[in-house]
Design a protein around this motif. Structure first.
Motif, PDB file in Angstrom:
ATOM      1  N   UNK A  70      -3.438 -21.224 -59.783  1.00  0.00           N
ATOM      2  CA  UNK A  70      -3.549 -21.174 -58.324  1.00  0.00           C
ATOM      3  C   UNK A  70      -3.442 -19.743 -57.780  1.00  0.00           C
ATOM      4  N   UNK A  71      -4.553 -19.018 -57.910  1.00  0.00           N
ATOM      5  CA  UNK A  71      -4.582 -17.621 -57.441  1.00  0.00           C
ATOM      6  C   UNK A  71      -4.464 -17.488 -55.927  1.00  0.00           C
ATOM      7  N   UNK A  72      -4.654 -18.590 -55.203  1.00  0.00           N
ATOM      8  CA  UNK A  72      -4.563 -18.505 -53.745  1.00  0.00           C
ATOM      9  C   UNK A  72      -3.126 -18.238 -53.281  1.00  0.00           C
ATOM     10  N   UNK A  73      -2.138 -18.578 -54.126  1.00  0.00           N
ATOM     11  CA  UNK A  73      -0.736 -18.466 -53.686  1.00  0.00           C
ATOM     12  C   UNK A  73      -0.341 -17.003 -53.398  1.00  0.00           C
ATOM     13  N   UNK A  77       0.571 -15.454 -49.723  1.00  0.00           N
ATOM     14  CA  UNK A  77       1.910 -14.869 -49.565  1.00  0.00           C
ATOM     15  C   UNK A  77       2.034 -13.683 -50.529  1.00  0.00           C
ATOM     16  N   UNK A  78       1.635 -12.482 -50.120  1.00  0.00           N
ATOM     17  CA  UNK A  78       1.742 -11.331 -51.028  1.00  0.00           C
ATOM     18  C   UNK A  78       3.181 -11.115 -51.493  1.00  0.00           C
ATOM     19  N   UNK A  97       6.425 -13.431 -50.342  1.00  0.00           N
ATOM     20  CA  UNK A  97       7.367 -14.163 -51.195  1.00  0.00           C
ATOM     21  C   UNK A  97       7.598 -13.382 -52.475  1.00  0.00           C
ATOM     22  N   UNK A  98       8.773 -13.544 -53.058  1.00  0.00           N
ATOM     23  CA  UNK A  98       9.041 -12.851 -54.322  1.00  0.00           C
ATOM     24  C   UNK A  98       8.533 -13.683 -55.504  1.00  0.00           C
ATOM     25  N   UNK A  99       8.688 -13.121 -56.699  1.00  0.00           N
ATOM     26  CA  UNK A  99       8.085 -13.766 -57.879  1.00  0.00           C
ATOM     27  C   UNK A  99       8.747 -15.104 -58.183  1.00  0.00           C
ATOM     28  N   UNK A 100      10.029 -15.267 -57.830  1.00  0.00           N
ATOM     29  CA  UNK A 100      10.705 -16.535 -58.083  1.00  0.00           C
ATOM     30  C   UNK A 100      10.099 -17.659 -57.256  1.00  0.00           C
ATOM     31  N   UNK A 172       2.547 -14.076 -59.349  1.00  0.00           N
ATOM     32  CA  UNK A 172       2.563 -13.038 -58.307  1.00  0.00           C
ATOM     33  C   UNK A 172       1.335 -12.156 -58.384  1.00  0.00           C
ATOM     34  N   UNK A 173       0.722 -12.082 -59.559  1.00  0.00           N
ATOM     35  CA  UNK A 173      -0.476 -11.264 -59.748  1.00  0.00           C
ATOM     36  C   UNK A 173      -1.719 -12.149 -59.686  1.00  0.00           C
TER      37      UNK A 173
END
Ligand SMILES: [Zn+2]
Length: 224
Positions: A70-73, A77-78, A97-100, A172-173
């Motif tokens: 899901x690359x849209x996430x 939310x960068x 949002x953070x990586x968690x 996150x990436x």
């Protein structure tokens, strides 16, 4: 054991899979990270969070092409500071949002698609000069910068598992990670795929046999 049997036992055999990467003891510099549990969003127990989660899963269904992560996430939310505990209704309204949070929401998305997904925790090598910038940015947002170190950082991701094979998605990436990335910036110093519930199971991640639920260091591939 007879000498002949000993020779046979030592000889690598194609029918026998390579040994799984051994569990490692966390180094003093990252032991606090190794003691972390994977992040998970909290739920207020009311409609605010139930509706937020339902909206999120509907968004994921509308974006899903039937394959891939899901690359849209991270586009919606960068990557940036989050304050924990973080609830579903707060996460969907956040600007970043953070990586968690990325990793938890991505696991939820994969699971809703019927894909088995488990948490991934990493210690990645980073450039030393990022450290003060990260401290300032996280402290300035009232978020904990405990994940950041000088030359290394704690990171969370997500793995899908099917047929004994794992693939690791950096939520996150928005890209798959390779266990061969063991040199340079963002390379993997240590990784734990799966939580305590998965301990005892071994999966293959792009040719590397990985015991779930324990910290390992991916083997260094030969220099090209
Ligand atoms: Zn809520």
């Amino acid at each position: 054991m007879t000498p002949a049997a000993e020779t046979r036992a030592r000889r690598p055999h194609a029918a026998h899979p390579a040994p799984a990467a051994p569990a490692i003891e966390p180094g003093a510099d990252w032991a606090p990270w190794a003691a972390c549990n994977p992040s998970s969003l909290a739920h207020h127990g009311g409609n605010c969070c139930t509706a937020a989660r339902a909206w999120f899963l509907a968004m994921d269904r509308s974006f899903w092409q039937g394959h891939g992560g899901p690359g849209w996430i991270p586009r919606r939310w960068p990557w940036g500071p989050s304050r924990w505990p973080l609830h579903w209704c707060e996460a969907v309204r956040a600007d970043e949002l953070d990586c968690g949070a990325h990793a938890f929401m991505t696991r939820e998305a994969f699971r809703a698609r019927g894909v088995r997904a488990v948490p991934v925790q990493l210690v990645q090598r980073q450039e030393r000069h990022h450290y003060l910038h990260w401290l300032g940015r996280w402290n300035g947002s009232g978020a904990s910068p405990a994940w950041a170190g000088e030359g290394a950082a704690y990171h969370e991701a997500c793995a899908t598992i099917a047929g004994g094979r794992a693939e690791v998605w950096d939520a996150s990436v928005g890209a798959w990670l390779s266990p061969e990335h063991v040199r340079g910036v963002r390379s993997i110093a240590a990784v734990r795929i799966g939580g305590a519930e998965e301990t005892g199971e071994v999966v293959t991640w792009r040719g590397v046999r990985v015991p779930l639920g324990v910290w390992i260091t991916p083997p260094t591939p030969p220099e090209p």
